[in-house]
Design a protein around this motif. Structure first.
Motif, mmCIF file in Angstrom:
data_model
loop_
_atom_site.group_PDB
_atom_site.id
_atom_site.type_symbol
_atom_site.label_atom_id
_atom_site.label_comp_id
_atom_site.label_asym_id
_atom_site.label_seq_id
_atom_site.Cartn_x
_atom_site.Cartn_y
_atom_site.Cartn_z
ATOM 1 N N VAL A 72 0.806 -1.229 0.000
ATOM 2 C CA VAL A 72 0.000 0.000 0.000
ATOM 3 C C VAL A 72 0.839 1.279 0.000
ATOM 4 N N ARG A 73 2.166 1.166 0.170
ATOM 5 C CA ARG A 73 3.007 2.371 0.208
ATOM 6 C C ARG A 73 4.428 2.014 -0.210
ATOM 7 N N VAL A 74 5.189 3.055 -0.541
ATOM 8 C CA VAL A 74 6.548 2.864 -1.047
ATOM 9 C C VAL A 74 7.488 3.864 -0.377
ATOM 10 N N GLY A 75 8.646 3.390 0.019
ATOM 11 C CA GLY A 75 9.721 4.255 0.492
ATOM 12 C C GLY A 75 10.918 4.097 -0.423
ATOM 13 N N VAL A 76 11.534 5.213 -0.812
ATOM 14 C CA VAL A 76 12.687 5.182 -1.712
ATOM 15 C C VAL A 76 13.863 5.881 -1.037
ATOM 16 N N ALA A 77 14.956 5.152 -0.856
ATOM 17 C CA ALA A 77 16.194 5.710 -0.310
ATOM 18 C C ALA A 77 17.120 6.005 -1.475
ATOM 19 N N VAL A 78 17.461 7.277 -1.657
ATOM 20 C CA VAL A 78 18.197 7.694 -2.849
ATOM 21 C C VAL A 78 19.461 8.459 -2.450
ATOM 22 N N PRO A 79 20.587 8.241 -3.135
ATOM 23 C CA PRO A 79 21.799 9.006 -2.819
ATOM 24 C C PRO A 79 21.671 10.432 -3.349
ATOM 25 N N GLY A 80 21.756 11.392 -2.483
ATOM 26 C CA GLY A 80 21.653 12.780 -2.920
ATOM 27 C C GLY A 80 20.984 13.652 -1.878
ATOM 28 N N PHE A 81 20.790 14.890 -2.226
ATOM 29 C CA PHE A 81 20.221 15.881 -1.324
ATOM 30 C C PHE A 81 18.708 15.924 -1.556
ATOM 31 N N VAL A 82 17.938 15.554 -0.542
ATOM 32 C CA VAL A 82 16.479 15.439 -0.657
ATOM 33 C C VAL A 82 15.820 16.402 0.321
ATOM 34 N N ASN A 83 14.879 17.235 -0.167
ATOM 35 C CA ASN A 83 14.213 18.148 0.752
ATOM 36 C C ASN A 83 12.955 17.520 1.331
ATOM 37 N N ALA A 84 12.257 18.259 2.192
ATOM 38 C CA ALA A 84 11.114 17.727 2.920
ATOM 39 C C ALA A 84 9.941 17.372 2.012
ATOM 40 N N LYS A 85 9.913 17.897 0.784
ATOM 41 C CA LYS A 85 8.834 17.619 -0.152
ATOM 42 C C LYS A 85 9.146 16.451 -1.090
ATOM 43 N N GLY A 86 10.262 15.789 -0.852
ATOM 44 C CA GLY A 86 10.621 14.649 -1.688
ATOM 45 C C GLY A 86 11.248 15.031 -3.012
ATOM 46 N N VAL A 87 11.778 16.262 -3.087
ATOM 47 C CA VAL A 87 12.465 16.715 -4.295
ATOM 48 C C VAL A 87 13.950 16.374 -4.181
ATOM 49 N N LEU A 88 14.470 15.708 -5.193
ATOM 50 C CA LEU A 88 15.892 15.406 -5.252
ATOM 51 C C LEU A 88 16.606 16.637 -5.800
ATOM 52 N N LEU A 89 17.247 17.381 -4.914
ATOM 53 C CA LEU A 89 17.880 18.637 -5.310
ATOM 54 C C LEU A 89 19.086 18.395 -6.199
ATOM 55 N N GLN A 90 19.872 17.390 -5.858
ATOM 56 C CA GLN A 90 21.041 17.015 -6.650
ATOM 57 C C GLN A 90 21.529 15.663 -6.168
ATOM 58 N N SER A 91 22.081 14.879 -7.071
ATOM 59 C CA SER A 91 22.726 13.633 -6.696
ATOM 60 C C SER A 91 24.099 13.596 -7.355
ATOM 61 N N PRO A 92 25.167 13.799 -6.588
ATOM 62 C CA PRO A 92 26.501 13.780 -7.180
ATOM 63 C C PRO A 92 26.833 12.488 -7.916
ATOM 64 N N ASN A 93 26.162 11.386 -7.540
ATOM 65 C CA ASN A 93 26.465 10.093 -8.156
ATOM 66 C C ASN A 93 25.484 9.689 -9.248
ATOM 67 N N ILE A 94 24.424 10.475 -9.453
ATOM 68 C CA ILE A 94 23.473 10.204 -10.535
ATOM 69 C C ILE A 94 23.307 11.503 -11.325
ATOM 70 N N PRO A 95 24.020 11.669 -12.418
ATOM 71 C CA PRO A 95 24.042 12.932 -13.150
ATOM 72 C C PRO A 95 22.671 13.344 -13.698
ATOM 73 N N LEU A 96 22.502 14.650 -13.839
ATOM 74 C CA LEU A 96 21.362 15.293 -14.503
ATOM 75 C C LEU A 96 20.082 15.324 -13.676
ATOM 76 N N LEU A 97 20.044 14.654 -12.543
ATOM 77 C CA LEU A 97 18.844 14.704 -11.704
ATOM 78 C C LEU A 97 18.963 15.881 -10.744
ATOM 79 N N ILE A 98 18.499 17.031 -11.189
ATOM 80 C CA ILE A 98 18.621 18.269 -10.420
ATOM 81 C C ILE A 98 17.231 18.863 -10.226
ATOM 82 N N ASN A 99 16.886 19.163 -8.960
ATOM 83 C CA ASN A 99 15.558 19.691 -8.611
ATOM 84 C C ASN A 99 14.446 18.837 -9.215
ATOM 85 N N PHE A 100 14.611 17.520 -9.077
ATOM 86 C CA PHE A 100 13.684 16.553 -9.648
ATOM 87 C C PHE A 100 12.667 16.131 -8.591
#
Length: 314
Positions: A72-100
C-alpha cells in the motif's frame, strides 16, 4: 484482515534493491543491476534522465505488486540531497537529476503514497532500529555508508536529522584534501573521493597505474600487498579525520559504518580508529563506539520502509 505491506527501495550507484516489508520483517527482495551513473550521464537531457530513473523504479514496484497485492506504500532511499517535499535537489552520483520531484514522479507512476529519503538517513534509521532492540534507551546514532559514494545519517531523538534543506550530515562532501580530486558535487578534495569504492580505486590507480575492482584491492590488502594496504589506510585515515570533526559538533556515542566497502572493515578500521583518537578532543576519547554495521545488508531498505510506515500511515 491481511496486514498491509510496504516496499522499501535502496538506490545504489550500480544497482536497485527492492524489498517487501511487513513492519521490520523483509518478506522478499529483488535486485536489478544497473549503472545509474552511466545511464543518466548518457541521457539526452535532465528530463530524459528523470524519466529513465522513474521507469526503472516503476518496473521494480510493479513486479512486486503483482506478487504482493497487499502493498500500500513505497519508500525510496536515494543518494543525494532530498528536501522535505521529496524533491531530489542534486545527486553527485546520478548525473542530470537536479531539482527533480522524485516523490511526485513515483507517486504518479505507481498510484501509491511515496516517501523519499536520503539513502544514508534511511540506512542509519535501519541500523538504529536494530540497535534499539538491544538497547531500548538508545536515542542517537551516527551512520556512515561507504559505497559508490560516502553518505552520512544522524538519527537524533529517534528520528533522522535532515536539516533545513535536506542536506544534513553529508559527510562524504566534507573537504579532507584542499584542492584535491574533483568531486561530483562540484568541489575538490571531498572525503567521497578517497573513502568510497571509486575513491579507493582512484588511490590505487595513482599508486600503481592499474584499476582492479575495489573488492580485488581489498583482497590484495588482506594478502599484505603494500600498495593495496596503503590505499585502504589512506581511506581510513581521511574517514577518521572527517568523523572527528563531526563528533566535535554532534557529540554522538554510537557510530556504525555500513555499505559495500565496510566488508573490508579490517583493512581500514585500524587507520580510522587511530586517526579518530588522535583528532578527537580529550573529553571524547574512549567515549565513542565505532563498529561495522549490521551484516544483513538490509539497513537501507528496512529503514526507508519503516519511515514510510510511520509517516504515510498518519
Amino acid at each position: 484482515m491481511t496486514e498491509k505491506l510496504t516496499i522499501g527501495i535502496d538506490v545504489g550507484g550500480t544497482n536497485l534493491r527492492f524489498g517487501v516489508f511487513r513492519g521490520n520483517d523483509c518478506l522478499d527482495s529483488i535486485r536489478h543491476e544497473v549503472d545509474l551513473h552511466a545511464k543518466c550521464a548518457a541521457a539526452a537531457d535532465s528530463e530524459s534522465a528523470a524519466r529513465l530513473f522513474t521507469d526503472l523504479l516503476e518496473a521494480g514496484i510493479a513486479q512486486l505488486r503483482h506478487q504482493y497485492p497487499e502493498i500500500v506504500r513505497v519508500g525510496v532511499a536515494v543518494p543525494g540531497f532530498v528536501n522535505a517535499k521529496g524533491v531530489l535537489l542534486q545527486s553527485p552520483n546520478i548525473p542530470l537529476l537536479i531539482n527533480f520531484d522524485l516523490q511526485g514522479a513515483v507517486q504518479n507512476a505507481c498510484q501509491l503514497p511515496v516517501l523519499i529519503e536520503n539513502d544514508a538517513n534511511a540506512a542509519g534509521y535501519g541500523e538504529f532500529w536494530e540497535e534499539k532492540q538491544e538497547n531500548p534507551e538508545l536515542r542517537d546514532l551516527l551512520y556512515i555508508g561507504l559505497g559508490t559514494g560516502v553518505g552520512g545519517g544522524w538519527v537524533h531523538d529517534d528520528r533522522p536529522w535532515r536539516g533545513e534543506h535536506g542536506t544534513a550530515m553529508e559527510i562524504g562532501h566534507l573537504i579532507v584534501v584542499p584542492g584535491g580530486r574533483r568531486c561530483g558535487c562540484g568541489n575538490q578534495g571531498c572525503l567521497e573521493q578517497y573513502a568510497s569504492a571509486r575513491g579507493i580505486q582512484s588511490s590505487y590507480v595513482e599508486l600503481t597505474g592499474t584499476a582492479p575492482d575495489t573488492a580485488v584491492i581489498a583482497q590484495m590488502a588482506c594478502d599484505g600487498r603494500p600498495e593495496a594496504s596503503q590505499t585502504f589506510q589512506m581511506a581510513g585515515d581521511y574517514l577518521g579525520q572527517a568523523l572527528a570533526s563531526i563528533l566535535k559538533v554532534a557529540d554522538v556515542r554510537v557510530i556504525r559504518v555500513g555499505g559495500g566497502v565496510s566488508a573490508a572493515w579490517d583493512c581500514f578500521a585500524p587507520a580510522l580508529l587511530q586517526r579518530l583518537d588522535a583528532d578527537l578532543i580529550p573529553a571524547l576519547r574512549g567515549e565513542v563506539e565505532v563498529k561495522r554495521g549490521n551484516h544483513d545488508d538490509l539497513a537501507g531498505m528496512r529503514g526507508v520502509a519503516l519511515l514510510a510506515d510511520q509517516e504515510l500511515s498518519q
